[in-house]
Design an enzyme around this catalytic site. Sequence first.
Site, PDB file in Angstrom:
ATOM      1  CG  HIS A 152      45.525  37.131  31.236  1.00  0.00           C
ATOM      2  ND1 HIS A 152      45.499  37.771  32.435  1.00  0.00           N
ATOM      3  CD2 HIS A 152      44.404  36.881  30.956  1.00  0.00           C
ATOM      4  CE1 HIS A 152      44.123  38.154  32.728  1.00  0.00           C
ATOM      5  NE2 HIS A 152      43.271  37.486  31.947  1.00  0.00           N
ATOM      6  CE1 TYR A 266      37.362  38.811  36.805  1.00  0.00           C
ATOM      7  CE2 TYR A 266      39.636  38.017  36.781  1.00  0.00           C
ATOM      8  CZ  TYR A 266      38.705  38.511  36.188  1.00  0.00           C
ATOM      9  OH  TYR A 266      38.966  38.864  34.731  1.00  0.00           O
TER      10      TYR A 266
END
Length: 378
Positions: A152, A266
């Site tokens: 990221h 997640y």
Amino acid sequence: MRLPLAITALLVPVSALAQSFIVTSQDGVTIEATPVAEFDEPWAMTFLPDGELLVTEKPGNLLLVTQDGTKSEVSGVPEVAYAGQGGLGDVLIGPDFGTTGHVYISYAERGDDGLQGAAVARATLSRDGSEPALENLEVIWRQEPKVSGNGHYSHRLAFSPDGAHLFVTSGERQKQTPAQDMDSALGKIIRLNPDGSVPGDNPFQDAGDLAKSFWSVGHRNMLGIAFDGDGRLWTHEMGPRGGDEINLVEPGRNYGWPVVSYGVNYSGADIPDHPTRPEFEEPEAHWTPVISPAGLVIYSGDLFADWQGDAIIGGLSAQAIVQVDLGEQSDGTMARELRRFPMNARIREVEQGPDGAIWALEDRAGGRLLRIVPAGEG
């Protein structure tokens, strides 16, 4: 919740000799894609005024490429932290390129104790010698703080239409909470002068020295940024499990990550949807299942005349090129997916060529550079 269109599409070879192929969207629109060259994990590209391209490869290579696929390596690229999502990233020519030869690149760099962060550098592209080179390279921005992990970074680049300001997407490095921290540049859009100095009219002047460089906050992983013909700034960002977004970005606004999202963590843990927290900006469109958006261009050419003003997005997990209408919708939002073109490969980057053709880079080793035109006009 706004869901994507159902997808049914065809992939039909045109000529094995020419290696071109026809792609048909679910509503019957056809495009023709012609492979031009192959690369080692290509990540980004930009066109020079003479029609040649600069293409980055994530391991740390910058290549000058002609439209017929001839490649020359550009020397002078700094060492990059090549691991995970890190490496050489975006490339963009400066608005003064014609007089200065300025080129901007982004990349992941190593710091102390195994920490990494994104960086942006400006250099001069020299073509005086036998091989092209970056000269007088200067780092003009560093992502603060450097952190552990290799994900990221975001580090996509765009200049404002007047060329006065450089915008940098700064991902939250998979750390989530720094996106809401005004003492961290993670999870922000950064606005700089072309030399890397901080404009005095950025919106967060009273939130600390680092925050003076912020344009907006509360972002996750933004791998696409572009201005439209009306000067509006658009970005897209990857959600967690679900909730990929496209946002109309305005200065001083907070886009909510990780407090709100149309996805879930997640782990499966729920995240409140945007409407539960009206102080955060709502995305103009979102995707569940995800498309994993990468690369963004807002089309302005004549070759696809009906597409002018639409966003063209590469899809990694979608393995598609996604076309999005940017205009007021019946539900009050400003974006709606129009169609997808299934490319049978992860699409990392999209750009508009000088003649209005769309160019795309496939992801990973052996990723191809594709020139895309309306079917029958190749």
